[in-house]
Design a protein around this motif. Sequence first.
Motif, PDB file in Angstrom:
ATOM      1  N   PRO A 176      19.404   2.666   0.795  1.00  0.00           N
ATOM      2  CA  PRO A 176      19.213   2.224   2.192  1.00  0.00           C
ATOM      3  C   PRO A 176      17.954   2.845   2.810  1.00  0.00           C
ATOM      4  CG  PRO A 176      21.462   3.040   1.825  1.00  0.00           C
ATOM      5  CD  PRO A 176      20.673   3.374   0.592  1.00  0.00           C
ATOM      6  N   ASP A 177      17.322   2.092   3.666  1.00  0.00           N
ATOM      7  CA  ASP A 177      16.175   2.577   4.439  1.00  0.00           C
ATOM      8  C   ASP A 177      16.612   3.806   5.250  1.00  0.00           C
ATOM      9  OD1 ASP A 177      14.215   2.951   6.390  1.00  0.00           O
ATOM     10  OD2 ASP A 177      13.900   0.802   6.700  1.00  0.00           O
ATOM     11  N   PRO A 178      15.919   4.929   5.126  1.00  0.00           N
ATOM     12  CA  PRO A 178      16.331   6.120   5.881  1.00  0.00           C
ATOM     13  C   PRO A 178      16.254   5.942   7.400  1.00  0.00           C
ATOM     14  CG  PRO A 178      14.231   6.490   4.764  1.00  0.00           C
ATOM     15  CD  PRO A 178      14.775   5.201   4.239  1.00  0.00           C
ATOM     16  N   HIS A 179      15.592   4.881   7.860  1.00  0.00           N
ATOM     17  CA  HIS A 179      15.566   4.626   9.308  1.00  0.00           C
ATOM     18  C   HIS A 179      16.811   3.893   9.803  1.00  0.00           C
ATOM     19  CE1 HIS A 179      10.914   4.955  10.043  1.00  0.00           C
ATOM     20  NE2 HIS A 179      11.459   6.071   9.592  1.00  0.00           N
ATOM     21  N   CYS A 180      17.628   3.418   8.885  1.00  0.00           N
ATOM     22  CA  CYS A 180      18.766   2.589   9.314  1.00  0.00           C
ATOM     23  C   CYS A 180      19.762   3.409  10.127  1.00  0.00           C
ATOM     24  CB  CYS A 180      19.457   1.977   8.099  1.00  0.00           C
ATOM     25  SG  CYS A 180      20.919   1.023   8.570  1.00  0.00           S
ATOM     26  N   TRP A 181      20.176   2.863  11.244  1.00  0.00           N
ATOM     27  CA  TRP A 181      21.073   3.557  12.177  1.00  0.00           C
ATOM     28  C   TRP A 181      22.523   3.179  11.968  1.00  0.00           C
ATOM     29  CZ3 TRP A 181      16.838   0.585  13.644  1.00  0.00           C
ATOM     30  CH2 TRP A 181      17.101  -0.776  13.829  1.00  0.00           C
ATOM     31  N   LYS A 182      22.793   2.311  11.042  1.00  0.00           N
ATOM     32  CA  LYS A 182      24.191   1.858  10.862  1.00  0.00           C
ATOM     33  C   LYS A 182      25.022   2.871  10.099  1.00  0.00           C
ATOM     34  CE  LYS A 182      23.992  -3.081  11.423  1.00  0.00           C
ATOM     35  NZ  LYS A 182      25.237  -3.225  12.143  1.00  0.00           N
ATOM     36  N   GLY A 232       0.802  -1.211   0.000  1.00  0.00           N
ATOM     37  CA  GLY A 232       0.000   0.000   0.000  1.00  0.00           C
ATOM     38  C   GLY A 232       0.836   1.263   0.000  1.00  0.00           C
ATOM     39  N   PHE A 233       2.081   1.132   0.411  1.00  0.00           N
ATOM     40  CA  PHE A 233       2.940   2.317   0.552  1.00  0.00           C
ATOM     41  C   PHE A 233       3.823   2.541  -0.671  1.00  0.00           C
ATOM     42  CE2 PHE A 233       2.110   0.404   4.709  1.00  0.00           C
ATOM     43  CZ  PHE A 233       1.430   1.453   5.314  1.00  0.00           C
ATOM     44  N   ILE A 234       3.720   1.651  -1.643  1.00  0.00           N
ATOM     45  CA  ILE A 234       4.506   1.822  -2.878  1.00  0.00           C
ATOM     46  C   ILE A 234       3.517   1.993  -4.034  1.00  0.00           C
ATOM     47  CG2 ILE A 234       6.164   0.767  -4.475  1.00  0.00           C
ATOM     48  CD1 ILE A 234       7.398  -0.694  -2.144  1.00  0.00           C
ATOM     49  N   PRO A 235       3.319   3.218  -4.493  1.00  0.00           N
ATOM     50  CA  PRO A 235       2.273   3.465  -5.494  1.00  0.00           C
ATOM     51  C   PRO A 235       2.721   3.136  -6.921  1.00  0.00           C
ATOM     52  CG  PRO A 235       3.279   5.528  -4.834  1.00  0.00           C
ATOM     53  CD  PRO A 235       3.987   4.458  -4.053  1.00  0.00           C
ATOM     54  N   VAL A 236       3.247   1.953  -7.104  1.00  0.00           N
ATOM     55  CA  VAL A 236       3.686   1.529  -8.430  1.00  0.00           C
ATOM     56  C   VAL A 236       2.811   0.349  -8.854  1.00  0.00           C
ATOM     57  CG1 VAL A 236       5.592   0.623  -9.810  1.00  0.00           C
ATOM     58  CG2 VAL A 236       6.057   2.250  -7.960  1.00  0.00           C
ATOM     59  N   VAL A 237       2.025   0.551  -9.890  1.00  0.00           N
ATOM     60  CA  VAL A 237       1.088  -0.494 -10.316  1.00  0.00           C
ATOM     61  C   VAL A 237       1.825  -1.536 -11.173  1.00  0.00           C
ATOM     62  CG1 VAL A 237      -0.997  -0.945 -11.656  1.00  0.00           C
ATOM     63  CG2 VAL A 237      -0.859   1.087 -10.208  1.00  0.00           C
ATOM     64  N   VAL A 238       1.679  -2.809 -10.791  1.00  0.00           N
ATOM     65  CA  VAL A 238       2.351  -3.879 -11.542  1.00  0.00           C
ATOM     66  C   VAL A 238       1.371  -4.648 -12.435  1.00  0.00           C
ATOM     67  CG1 VAL A 238       4.192  -4.118  -9.834  1.00  0.00           C
ATOM     68  CG2 VAL A 238       2.131  -5.534  -9.621  1.00  0.00           C
ATOM     69  N   GLY A 239       0.099  -4.303 -12.370  1.00  0.00           N
ATOM     70  CA  GLY A 239      -0.890  -4.972 -13.212  1.00  0.00           C
ATOM     71  C   GLY A 239      -2.265  -4.807 -12.586  1.00  0.00           C
ATOM     72  N   CYS A 274      13.247  -1.265   4.870  1.00  0.00           N
ATOM     73  CA  CYS A 274      11.920  -1.102   4.266  1.00  0.00           C
ATOM     74  C   CYS A 274      12.035  -0.495   2.862  1.00  0.00           C
ATOM     75  CB  CYS A 274      11.069  -0.213   5.166  1.00  0.00           C
ATOM     76  SG  CYS A 274       9.462   0.174   4.453  1.00  0.00           S
ATOM     77  N   THR A 275      11.623  -1.267   1.873  1.00  0.00           N
ATOM     78  CA  THR A 275      11.728  -0.815   0.481  1.00  0.00           C
ATOM     79  C   THR A 275      10.808   0.373   0.224  1.00  0.00           C
ATOM     80  OG1 THR A 275      12.148  -3.123  -0.093  1.00  0.00           O
ATOM     81  CG2 THR A 275      11.666  -1.633  -1.912  1.00  0.00           C
ATOM     82  N   ALA A 276       9.645   0.381   0.865  1.00  0.00           N
ATOM     83  CA  ALA A 276       8.683   1.479   0.669  1.00  0.00           C
ATOM     84  C   ALA A 276       9.277   2.800   1.132  1.00  0.00           C
ATOM     85  CB  ALA A 276       7.393   1.191   1.421  1.00  0.00           C
ATOM     86  N   ARG A 277       9.969   2.765   2.262  1.00  0.00           N
ATOM     87  CA  ARG A 277      10.541   3.994   2.808  1.00  0.00           C
ATOM     88  C   ARG A 277      11.687   4.492   1.932  1.00  0.00           C
ATOM     89  NH1 ARG A 277       9.877   2.273   8.374  1.00  0.00           N
ATOM     90  NH2 ARG A 277      11.839   1.201   8.089  1.00  0.00           N
ATOM     91  N   ALA A 278      12.507   3.554   1.473  1.00  0.00           N
ATOM     92  CA  ALA A 278      13.613   3.943   0.586  1.00  0.00           C
ATOM     93  C   ALA A 278      13.053   4.555  -0.692  1.00  0.00           C
ATOM     94  CB  ALA A 278      14.474   2.721   0.270  1.00  0.00           C
ATOM     95  N   PHE A 279      12.014   3.923  -1.226  1.00  0.00           N
ATOM     96  CA  PHE A 279      11.432   4.393  -2.485  1.00  0.00           C
ATOM     97  C   PHE A 279      10.754   5.759  -2.298  1.00  0.00           C
ATOM     98  CE2 PHE A 279       8.079   4.430  -5.775  1.00  0.00           C
ATOM     99  CZ  PHE A 279       8.887   4.281  -6.895  1.00  0.00           C
ATOM    100  N   ALA A 280      10.068   5.938  -1.178  1.00  0.00           N
ATOM    101  CA  ALA A 280       9.351   7.207  -0.939  1.00  0.00           C
ATOM    102  C   ALA A 280      10.311   8.376  -0.824  1.00  0.00           C
ATOM    103  CB  ALA A 280       8.503   7.100   0.328  1.00  0.00           C
TER     104      ALA A 280
END
Lengths: 104, 333
Positions: B327-333, B264-271, B313-319
């Motif tokens: 990388p996920d913007p939440h990553c602390w590393k 739901g968080f990735i607005p890319v339609v695949v079909g 989280c791919t959705a967060r990286a993509f957003a």
Amino acid sequence: MNKPLRNPEIVWRVENRRQTEVLKALETGEEIEDSGTVILLQSGMMHQLNLIGGLIWQQCDGQQSLTDIAGELAKEFTVEQSEVESDVAEFVADLTERGWLINE
Amino acid sequence: MSEVTEMFSAPLTFNWTLSYRCNFTCDHCYSRDEECPELAFDDLKRIVDVLVEQQVPFINFGGGEPLIRHDLYEIAEYASKAGLNVSMNTNGWLLDEAAAQRLKDVGFKSVGISIDSSDPALHDSFRNMPGSYERALRGLDALHKVGLKSTMSSVISRINYQAFRELLDLARDHGVGQVYLHNFKCSGRGFKNREDLDLTPEEWQAFYLEALAVKHQTDDLKISFDDPVIASLPEYQEKTMVKGSSCGKLSLHLRPNGDITPCGFIPVVVGNILNDDFETIWFDSPVLKAMRNKEATGKCSGCAAFDDCQGGCTARAFATTGDFNQPDPHCWK
């Protein structure tokens, strides 16, 4: 247990593509032991059954006895029923112990 | 084929948005500004038929507010009679005892209610709906009374991350067996309000360490996280079915018009599930393939945790970057 029944709490499905591939591999004599063809989902955990286990599982509908199931399996793999009876009993006992099958 | 499609011939879950309409305007909502035509009941039935044919075992109605659609009960009944395991997430506003009984009667296996704070005023303010806290609790109590399994969903954000224990206590007090502490997504209004609501990576790390410690000490309540970035913590020991985000691997999302997106968080339609061949989408979609085979980029390159978290989280990286592989913007590393 005369007629094993799948625990209705367990969600499961046959992975048809994998089952077809495994059956093909079986025909060509490849190793199939670890290839799961049925997945079971319980409390967020997934378990897999291999081809033989999956076929037994599919027949555990509470209507068929261990003898019936062994007979079906023997027919499927063209072997004597006596060759598979103990394996079926052992497998069903194991899954019953895990709570995946119940008495009917 | 990827490891995912070698294992799974279809997703295990479809998260199904029947409508983007909602009676709330929550500060973090991913979909409040979405507009999409809705399908007629016969088309919804056709979708269920496809899901049954593809052996998808679970559907979870979300939204939008699922109870806004009056035919929710009918489609849920059609799906559950066809063997699907049906659940939903709701804000609880429309969930009185009669509705709870009806949900049970049509075959719902569980119903989740969103509660963001144990402080009524804070919850109501966050959801921009006076009285919503009380109505949500009324919903949980109604589910408990009719014997329908309830869960509680709390999106972790700046308003509640230091008070999650109180949310757990609230769940206990209202007969809830499982609490989802969801990770904050930067989509929709969540993207617009992220500076006010999102935590810093260091705060996310501290939160997860604390929440994991509580989870390990808790045996009367199931505490679940759905954040793949957590897998980089050695304290996280759960065996998951897939590494990284489950979107596009274990689950897909349906928009109100039948379009399929990875989540739901990735607005890319695949079909579209009604117009396209589902197996072609599942096995061949370049978008799904890219999500299942992420490449370590930026600070993920050479990071020992990548095998476990797959970049988070791919959705967060993509957003935030427009690139699945960042990388996920939440990553602390």
